[in-house]
Structures are given as C-alpha cells and as structure tokens.
Write a protein that holds these residues in place. Structure first.
Motif, short mmCIF file in Angstrom:
data_model
loop_
_atom_site.label_atom_id
_atom_site.label_comp_id
_atom_site.label_asym_id
_atom_site.label_seq_id
_atom_site.Cartn_x
_atom_site.Cartn_y
_atom_site.Cartn_z
N LYS A 114 0.76 -1.34 0.22
CA LYS A 114 -0.05 -0.28 0.33
C LYS A 114 0.85 1.07 0.00
O LYS A 114 0.67 2.06 -0.85
CB LYS A 114 -0.84 0.00 1.00
N GLN A 115 1.79 1.15 1.06
CA GLN A 115 2.87 2.27 0.92
C GLN A 115 3.45 2.75 -0.48
O GLN A 115 3.50 3.48 -0.87
CB GLN A 115 3.72 2.67 1.78
N GLY A 116 3.53 1.48 -1.15
CA GLY A 116 4.82 1.09 -2.21
C GLY A 116 3.68 1.72 -3.32
O GLY A 116 4.58 3.17 -4.35
N GLN A 117 2.46 1.66 -3.13
CA GLN A 117 1.24 2.69 -4.41
C GLN A 117 1.31 3.79 -4.25
O GLN A 117 1.23 4.36 -4.97
CB GLN A 117 -0.02 1.66 -4.14
N GLN A 118 0.71 3.86 -2.81
CA GLN A 118 0.78 5.91 -2.16
C GLN A 118 1.93 6.10 -2.76
O GLN A 118 2.20 7.54 -3.57
CB GLN A 118 0.53 5.51 -1.54
N ASN A 119 3.23 5.49 -2.81
CA ASN A 119 4.81 6.51 -2.93
C ASN A 119 4.78 6.65 -4.62
O ASN A 119 5.31 8.06 -5.19
CB ASN A 119 6.15 6.03 -2.78
N GLY A 120 4.54 6.14 -5.30
CA GLY A 120 4.80 5.70 -6.44
C GLY A 120 3.97 6.91 -7.02
O GLY A 120 4.10 7.56 -8.42
N ARG A 121 2.28 7.02 -7.26
CA ARG A 121 1.55 7.36 -7.63
C ARG A 121 2.01 9.09 -7.39
O ARG A 121 1.76 10.00 -7.94
CB ARG A 121 0.13 7.07 -7.43
N HIS A 122 2.01 9.23 -6.49
CA HIS A 122 3.01 10.56 -5.67
C HIS A 122 3.61 11.53 -6.78
O HIS A 122 3.97 12.82 -6.77
CB HIS A 122 3.15 10.37 -4.24
N TYR A 123 4.71 9.96 -5.88
CA TYR A 123 5.64 10.28 -7.61
C TYR A 123 5.49 11.00 -8.85
O TYR A 123 6.00 12.34 -9.00
CB TYR A 123 6.90 9.09 -7.62
N PHE A 124 4.89 10.32 -9.69
CA PHE A 124 4.51 11.06 -10.68
C PHE A 124 2.86 11.72 -10.55
O PHE A 124 3.54 13.23 -11.49
CB PHE A 124 3.14 10.16 -11.50
N VAL A 125 2.71 11.88 -9.44
CA VAL A 125 1.28 13.66 -10.21
C VAL A 125 1.86 14.95 -9.33
O VAL A 125 1.95 15.85 -9.91
CB VAL A 125 0.35 12.92 -8.77
N ASP A 126 3.39 14.52 -8.43
CA ASP A 126 3.72 15.06 -8.11
C ASP A 126 4.58 16.35 -8.98
O ASP A 126 5.13 17.30 -9.37
CB ASP A 126 4.45 15.10 -6.41
N MET A 127 5.13 14.74 -10.42
CA MET A 127 5.87 15.56 -10.98
C MET A 127 5.52 16.25 -12.09
O MET A 127 5.79 17.80 -12.06
CB MET A 127 6.19 14.70 -11.86
N HIS A 128 3.66 16.22 -12.94
CA HIS A 128 3.21 16.55 -13.07
C HIS A 128 2.43 18.26 -12.19
O HIS A 128 2.55 18.97 -13.22
CB HIS A 128 1.73 16.08 -13.36
N ARG A 129 2.43 18.46 -10.89
CA ARG A 129 1.95 19.27 -10.58
C ARG A 129 2.89 20.19 -10.17
O ARG A 129 2.79 21.29 -10.53
CB ARG A 129 0.97 18.99 -8.86
N SER A 130 3.97 19.77 -10.12
CA SER A 130 4.86 20.87 -9.25
C SER A 130 6.79 20.91 -10.29
O SER A 130 6.31 22.20 -10.14
CB SER A 130 5.74 20.36 -7.81
#
Length: 217
Positions: A114-130
């Motif tokens: 679960k933590q791995g999924q959260q971290n992986g999704r945040h990585y890509f979403v943050d890339m596009h957001r920030s």
C-alpha cells in the motif's frame, strides 16, 4: 470477427439513425468500458455525463451552436451521448480516495504494498503538479485513453460512435455546472446506429502504410 477486424471496420459516424436506441445491456457494457479504462497510476481523473433523453441531449447540444452547429444533429439523433469530463485538479484528498478504493478492492497484500502504491503515484502526480506544471494536460491524456477504449469497445458491441471536440466547452461546463463539481468537459461521444444516409459508412478507410508506420528491430 476478432478485435483487429473491429479496429479496421469502425469509423466516425456522421449521421445517426434517430429511431435506434441502445438496449439496457449495451448501456451497461458501455459503462463497464468507461469504468475499466486504463489510466496512468490508476488516476482515473474523469467523470461521465450520459445523456439518453431528448431533454438531456438538447442540453448537450447547447454547446454545438453557431460555428459548431454542424455537430448538433449528431448529438440530437444519437441514442446516447457521453460527455467526458476531466478533473480540474488532482489534490491529495483525491489521491487518498484512490488509495482507499484500492485497499477496499483488495489491491494490497501487505502494508508495504500500500505504501509503495502511494509513494509511486505521488511521485508521478507531483512531477506533473510541481515540476512540469502540466497536471491538467496530463489528466486529459488519461481521459483520451478512455475515449479510445470506448470507441474500440463500442465497435465490438455493434455500436456506432464518433468523438467530437467541436463544441463550446465553456457553454457545456456552464450548462451542467461542471466547474463547481471540479470538472471541465473535454470530449463528446455520441453513440447509436448509423443512418443509411451516412456517407462515411460507405467510404474506404485511409491510413498510413505499414512500411511508413513501423520500425521493427
């Protein structure tokens, strides 16, 4: 017929038969296609308006006036019209909702998964957001993946369709109060059965040759 044949035989319907209506089974199959379309990191940044009544289709058609008036008959004569809506932002609350849904559906064998999924999704979403600052464009890419899923899937169900970008999104957004719900309209896809007057049904398809398109190594 296999799915490759469907890809070759489907086309953009220009004239719909107004007397044809999708069955409830076909509508449910369309909903399944929309729900289970792939998206980057399972972001699913979409919402769908399904217009089936004359009144609802007329509301969608308000966005096909003036310079887009040539698209109004497609909307009004189709059996159903799907309005593809894209999220206007992908915030942390929404990411948490995704994670909770995945957990409920049994996606995680362990807390680490679960933590791995959260971290992986945040990585890509943050890339596009920030970093890239193109989150809206990135989310619309996912919506277009869904449009492709619908178009090919509809053809396997014997349903004709046409993707439409020629409409006034500002008018449609206002008509359905989309901004207040956190969405904006991106694409319209009327569904139904082509009319015998549909000239495009009789024309051969035209695509680049295989030699032009493919490099195999």
């Amino acid at each position: 017929m296999n799915i490759a044949d469907n890809a070759k035989n489907r086309y953009s319907t220009k004239v719909f038969d107004p007397s044809f209506k999708l069955s409830s089974q076909q509508v449910n199959a369309i909903k399944t296609l929309l729900r289970f379309s792939p998206s980057s990191v399972n972001s699913q940044p979409w919402h769908f308006i399904i217009a089936s009544t004359d009144e609802a289709k007329q509301r969608v058609a308000t966005a096909t006036q003036d310079r887009y008036s040539f698209n109004a008959p497609k909307v009004l004569n189709a059996s159903h019209v799907i309005v593809f809506c894209t999220r206007t932002e992908i915030d942390d609350n929404y990411l948490q909702l995704l994670l909770e849904n995945e957990e409920k559906d049994g996606r995680f064998a362990t807390p680490d998964a679960k933590q791995g999924q959260q971290n992986g999704r945040h990585y890509f979403v943050d890339m596009h957001r920030s970093d890239l600052k193109d989150a809206q464009h990135w989310m619309e890419k996912q919506v277009y993946l869904n449009v492709g899923t619908l178009l090919l899937g509809a053809s396997t169900l014997g349903i004709d369709a046409v993707p439409i970008e020629g409409f006034d999104s500002a008018v449609l957004d206002k008509e359905f109060n989309l901004a207040a719900q956190g969405y904006r309209s991106s694409v319209i896809v009327p569904l139904g059965k082509h009319s015998e007057q549909d000239f495009n049904a009789k024309l051969p398809k035209s695509r680049h040759s295989s030699d032009y398109l493919f490099s195999e190594c």
